[in-house]
Write a protein that holds these residues in place. Structure first.
Motif, PDB file in Angstrom:
ATOM      1  N   GLU A  15      56.829 -29.801 101.863  1.00 15.69           N
ATOM      2  CA  GLU A  15      57.632 -29.843 103.077  1.00 15.69           C
ATOM      3  C   GLU A  15      56.845 -30.469 104.223  1.00 15.69           C
ATOM      4  OE1 GLU A  15      58.590 -25.703 101.189  1.00 15.69           O
ATOM      5  OE2 GLU A  15      56.797 -26.895 101.616  1.00 15.69           O
ATOM      6  N   SER A  16      57.589 -31.011 105.167  1.00 17.60           N
ATOM      7  CA  SER A  16      57.011 -31.516 106.395  1.00 17.60           C
ATOM      8  C   SER A  16      58.079 -31.499 107.479  1.00 17.60           C
ATOM      9  CB  SER A  16      56.445 -32.925 106.219  1.00 17.60           C
ATOM     10  OG  SER A  16      57.476 -33.843 105.885  1.00 17.60           O
ATOM     11  N   GLY A  17      57.652 -31.672 108.710  1.00 16.17           N
ATOM     12  CA  GLY A  17      58.582 -31.777 109.819  1.00 16.17           C
ATOM     13  C   GLY A  17      58.750 -30.521 110.648  1.00 16.17           C
ATOM     14  N   GLY A  18      58.105 -29.445 110.259  1.00 11.33           N
ATOM     15  CA  GLY A  18      58.192 -28.234 111.044  1.00 11.33           C
ATOM     16  C   GLY A  18      57.456 -28.371 112.360  1.00 11.33           C
ATOM     17  N   GLY A  19      57.688 -27.433 113.235  1.00  4.34           N
ATOM     18  CA  GLY A  19      57.056 -27.449 114.537  1.00  4.34           C
ATOM     19  C   GLY A  19      57.782 -26.546 115.497  1.00  4.34           C
ATOM     20  N   SER A  20      57.612 -26.829 116.775  1.00 12.03           N
ATOM     21  CA  SER A  20      58.212 -26.033 117.832  1.00 12.03           C
ATOM     22  C   SER A  20      59.326 -26.805 118.515  1.00 12.03           C
ATOM     23  CB  SER A  20      57.158 -25.632 118.865  1.00 12.03           C
ATOM     24  OG  SER A  20      56.131 -24.857 118.277  1.00 12.03           O
ATOM     25  N   ALA A  24      66.536 -42.090  96.110  1.00 10.03           N
ATOM     26  CA  ALA A  24      65.578 -43.160  95.880  1.00 10.03           C
ATOM     27  C   ALA A  24      64.181 -42.763  96.327  1.00 10.03           C
ATOM     28  CB  ALA A  24      66.027 -44.433  96.592  1.00 10.03           C
ATOM     29  N   LYS A  25      64.098 -41.926  97.342  1.00 11.04           N
ATOM     30  CA  LYS A  25      62.808 -41.469  97.854  1.00 11.04           C
ATOM     31  C   LYS A  25      62.428 -40.081  97.359  1.00 11.04           C
ATOM     32  CE  LYS A  25      63.192 -44.112 102.157  1.00 11.04           C
ATOM     33  NZ  LYS A  25      63.202 -44.030 103.635  1.00 11.04           N
ATOM     34  N   ASN A  26      63.287 -39.504  96.515  1.00  7.87           N
ATOM     35  CA  ASN A  26      63.060 -38.144  96.019  1.00  7.87           C
ATOM     36  C   ASN A  26      62.818 -37.164  97.165  1.00  7.87           C
ATOM     37  OD1 ASN A  26      63.250 -38.862  93.252  1.00  7.87           O
ATOM     38  ND2 ASN A  26      61.136 -39.617  93.317  1.00  7.87           N
ATOM     39  N   THR A  27      63.590 -37.313  98.213  1.00 10.10           N
ATOM     40  CA  THR A  27      63.369 -36.542  99.423  1.00 10.10           C
ATOM     41  C   THR A  27      64.622 -35.777  99.830  1.00 10.10           C
ATOM     42  OG1 THR A  27      61.703 -38.111 100.190  1.00 10.10           O
ATOM     43  CG2 THR A  27      62.656 -36.636 101.828  1.00 10.10           C
ATOM     44  N   LEU A  28      64.415 -34.542 100.187  1.00 11.07           N
ATOM     45  CA  LEU A  28      65.449 -33.662 100.704  1.00 11.07           C
ATOM     46  C   LEU A  28      65.224 -33.477 102.198  1.00 11.07           C
ATOM     47  CD1 LEU A  28      67.764 -31.566  99.869  1.00 11.07           C
ATOM     48  CD2 LEU A  28      65.912 -29.865  99.902  1.00 11.07           C
ATOM     49  N   TYR A  29      66.309 -33.399 102.958  1.00  9.44           N
ATOM     50  CA  TYR A  29      66.220 -33.241 104.402  1.00  9.44           C
ATOM     51  C   TYR A  29      67.033 -32.047 104.865  1.00  9.44           C
ATOM     52  CZ  TYR A  29      64.736 -38.121 104.100  1.00  9.44           C
ATOM     53  OH  TYR A  29      64.087 -39.286 103.780  1.00  9.44           O
ATOM     54  N   LEU A  30      66.604 -31.495 105.972  1.00  7.08           N
ATOM     55  CA  LEU A  30      67.400 -30.513 106.682  1.00  7.08           C
ATOM     56  C   LEU A  30      67.378 -30.877 108.158  1.00  7.08           C
ATOM     57  CD1 LEU A  30      69.065 -27.879 106.412  1.00  7.08           C
ATOM     58  CD2 LEU A  30      66.988 -26.640 107.060  1.00  7.08           C
ATOM     59  N   GLN A  31      68.484 -31.395 108.642  1.00  9.36           N
ATOM     60  CA  GLN A  31      68.626 -31.710 110.051  1.00  9.36           C
ATOM     61  C   GLN A  31      69.110 -30.461 110.769  1.00  9.36           C
ATOM     62  OE1 GLN A  31      67.987 -34.690 111.803  1.00  9.36           O
ATOM     63  NE2 GLN A  31      68.288 -33.315 113.552  1.00  9.36           N
ATOM     64  N   MET A  32      68.331 -29.990 111.715  1.00 14.02           N
ATOM     65  CA  MET A  32      68.632 -28.761 112.430  1.00 14.02           C
ATOM     66  C   MET A  32      68.909 -29.095 113.891  1.00 14.02           C
ATOM     67  SD  MET A  32      65.823 -26.163 110.750  1.00 14.02           S
ATOM     68  CE  MET A  32      64.437 -27.087 111.418  1.00 14.02           C
ATOM     69  N   SER A  92      61.662 -32.318 106.031  1.00 13.99           N
ATOM     70  CA  SER A  92      61.695 -33.157 104.844  1.00 13.99           C
ATOM     71  C   SER A  92      60.984 -32.449 103.704  1.00 13.99           C
ATOM     72  CB  SER A  92      61.011 -34.501 105.107  1.00 13.99           C
ATOM     73  OG  SER A  92      61.658 -35.225 106.130  1.00 13.99           O
ATOM     74  N   CYS A  93      61.386 -32.762 102.499  1.00 15.58           N
ATOM     75  CA  CYS A  93      60.756 -32.210 101.304  1.00 15.58           C
ATOM     76  C   CYS A  93      60.719 -33.293 100.244  1.00 15.58           C
ATOM     77  CB  CYS A  93      61.525 -30.990 100.800  1.00 15.58           C
ATOM     78  SG  CYS A  93      60.922 -30.329  99.226  1.00 15.58           S
TER      79      CYS A  93
END
Length: 128
Positions: free
Chosen positions: A6-11, A74-82, A21-22
């Motif tokens: 995972e990536s994209g976490g924060g405040s 294609a990028k083997n990537t999962l997203y979560l738009q919050m 992203s995952c």
């Protein structure tokens, strides 16, 4: 070996937005579901959003209309738009995957026990 990162976490401030992203590697599933779970301090892990191999999505009631799960195969990537984040969204968010070849992914889709592959988690903190 299946690996999820995972990536994209924060405040963020209340009302703000984040995108998680995952990336996945090491799998050859032809039928699968990918999901986001979260766990707040002192609480059990809960399912947030899931997307199956056909692109069908499900959300926990508390995030409907605010969060969107999507994927880029294609990028083997999962997203979560919050969007429209609330302090109650503060938690560690986990990416997860399950195979649907030998199990019905229409059942227990928010049961953590059904997901055997997990990322390490990324922290999301929403301030008031």
């Amino acid at each position: 070996q299946v690996q999820l990162v995972e990536s994209g976490g924060g405040s963020a401030q209340s009302g703000g937005s984040l995108r998680l992203s995952c990336t996945a590697s090491g799998y050859t599933y032809s039928s699968y579901s990918r999901a986001w779970f979260r766990q707040a301090p002192g609480k059990e892990r809960e399912g947030v959003a899931v997307i199956d191999g056909d692109g069908y999505t499900r959300y926990v009631d508390s995030v409907k209309g605010r969060f969107t799960i999507s994927r880029d195969n294609a990028k083997n990537t999962l997203y979560l738009q919050m969007n429209s984040l609330k302090p109650e969204d503060t938690a560690v968010y986990y990416c997860a995957m399950r195979s649907c070849l030998y199990d019905s992914c229409n059942l227990y889709y928010f049961s953590a026990m059904k997901y055997h592959y997990w990322g390490q988690g990324t922290q999301v903190a929403v301030a008031s």
